[in-house]
Design a protein around this motif. Structure first.
Motif, short mmCIF file in Angstrom:
data_model
loop_
_atom_site.label_atom_id
_atom_site.label_comp_id
_atom_site.label_asym_id
_atom_site.label_seq_id
_atom_site.Cartn_x
_atom_site.Cartn_y
_atom_site.Cartn_z
N GLU A 52 0.83 -1.21 0.00
CA GLU A 52 0.00 0.00 0.00
C GLU A 52 0.86 1.25 0.00
O GLU A 52 0.55 2.23 -0.67
CB GLU A 52 -0.91 0.03 1.23
N SER A 53 1.94 1.22 0.77
CA SER A 53 2.85 2.37 0.83
C SER A 53 3.47 2.62 -0.53
O SER A 53 3.56 3.77 -0.98
CB SER A 53 3.95 2.14 1.87
N ALA A 54 3.89 1.55 -1.20
CA ALA A 54 4.50 1.69 -2.53
C ALA A 54 3.50 2.27 -3.53
O ALA A 54 3.85 3.16 -4.32
CB ALA A 54 5.02 0.33 -3.01
N GLU A 55 2.24 1.79 -3.48
CA GLU A 55 1.20 2.32 -4.38
C GLU A 55 1.00 3.81 -4.13
O GLU A 55 0.87 4.61 -5.06
CB GLU A 55 -0.13 1.61 -4.13
N HIS A 56 0.92 4.17 -2.86
CA HIS A 56 0.70 5.57 -2.47
C HIS A 56 1.84 6.45 -2.98
O HIS A 56 1.62 7.49 -3.60
CB HIS A 56 0.59 5.66 -0.94
N LEU A 57 3.08 6.01 -2.76
CA LEU A 57 4.24 6.78 -3.20
C LEU A 57 4.31 6.87 -4.72
O LEU A 57 4.59 7.93 -5.28
CB LEU A 57 5.53 6.17 -2.66
N ARG A 58 4.02 5.77 -5.40
CA ARG A 58 4.07 5.76 -6.87
C ARG A 58 3.02 6.72 -7.44
O ARG A 58 3.29 7.47 -8.37
CB ARG A 58 3.85 4.34 -7.39
N ALA A 59 1.83 6.71 -6.85
CA ALA A 59 0.77 7.62 -7.31
C ALA A 59 1.17 9.06 -7.03
O ALA A 59 1.00 9.94 -7.87
CB ALA A 59 -0.55 7.27 -6.62
N VAL A 64 9.47 6.41 4.25
CA VAL A 64 10.16 7.17 3.22
C VAL A 64 10.28 6.32 1.96
O VAL A 64 10.21 5.09 2.03
CB VAL A 64 11.57 7.64 3.68
N GLY A 65 10.43 6.99 0.85
CA GLY A 65 10.59 6.26 -0.39
C GLY A 65 11.18 7.13 -1.46
O GLY A 65 11.11 8.36 -1.39
N HIS A 66 11.79 6.48 -2.41
CA HIS A 66 12.29 7.20 -3.57
C HIS A 66 12.28 6.28 -4.78
O HIS A 66 12.23 5.07 -4.64
CB HIS A 66 13.69 7.78 -3.31
N ASN A 67 12.30 6.89 -5.93
CA ASN A 67 12.30 6.13 -7.17
C ASN A 67 13.72 6.01 -7.70
O ASN A 67 14.58 6.84 -7.40
CB ASN A 67 11.41 6.81 -8.21
N HIS A 68 13.95 4.95 -8.42
CA HIS A 68 15.20 4.79 -9.16
C HIS A 68 14.86 4.92 -10.64
O HIS A 68 14.22 4.02 -11.18
CB HIS A 68 15.84 3.43 -8.88
#
Length: 143
Positions: free
Chosen positions: A24-31, A89-93
């Motif tokens: 869910e966190s990954a979906e939220h960050l990606r959106a 926290v998150g970031h994209n590569h």
């Protein structure tokens, strides 16, 4: 585009919503990041309350193809201002790879230690790759 707007609406969790886990966190960050240039690295922090409900999701920094400078002090200032007790926290590569770099690992450790000292915690650090791929420090037992 209309499809883009629908994606953002569907997957961005609203203030007060609970984040249920890495997926869910990954979906939220990606959106959240879908409106940002995909050829740059972006570092995002989701500030949570004591029930892991979202207080705010904020872009802390954007960088070049391979780096986004992140300063734990800036994150802690925002955390205290928002009266948050935990963060994801998150970031994209931009390369599409989900493998965390040595600096990703070092930053996670630094944030974890800094937050511990003020009775707050980092629940996860997500590295977003291409498509729906992601790496979760929490799922991998690194947090």
């Amino acid at each position: 585009s209309e499809l883009q707007e629908e994606y953002v609406k569907r997957f961005t969790r609203k203030t007060g919503a609970r984040l249920g886990g890495a997926g869910e966190s990954a979906e939220h960050l990606r959106a959240f990041l879908s409106n940002h240039p995909q050829d740059q690295e972006h570092f995002v922090v989701v500030f949570l309350d004591s029930q892991n409900r979202i207080i705010a999701t904020e872009l802390m920094n954007s960088g070049s193809l391979a780096t986004a400078a992140v300063f734990p002090r800036e994150i802690i200032k925002r955390l205290l201002a928002l009266e948050s007790g935990a963060i994801v926290v998150g970031h994209n590569h931009p390369s599409g790879s989900t493998s965390p770099s040595n600096s990703d690992r070092a930053l996670t450790k630094k944030l974890s230690t800094a937050l511990e000292s003020i009775d707050a915690q980092i629940l996860d650090h997500l590295v977003l790759g291409g498509g729906s791929d992601f790496f979760s420090f929490s799922n991998q037992g690194l947090l």
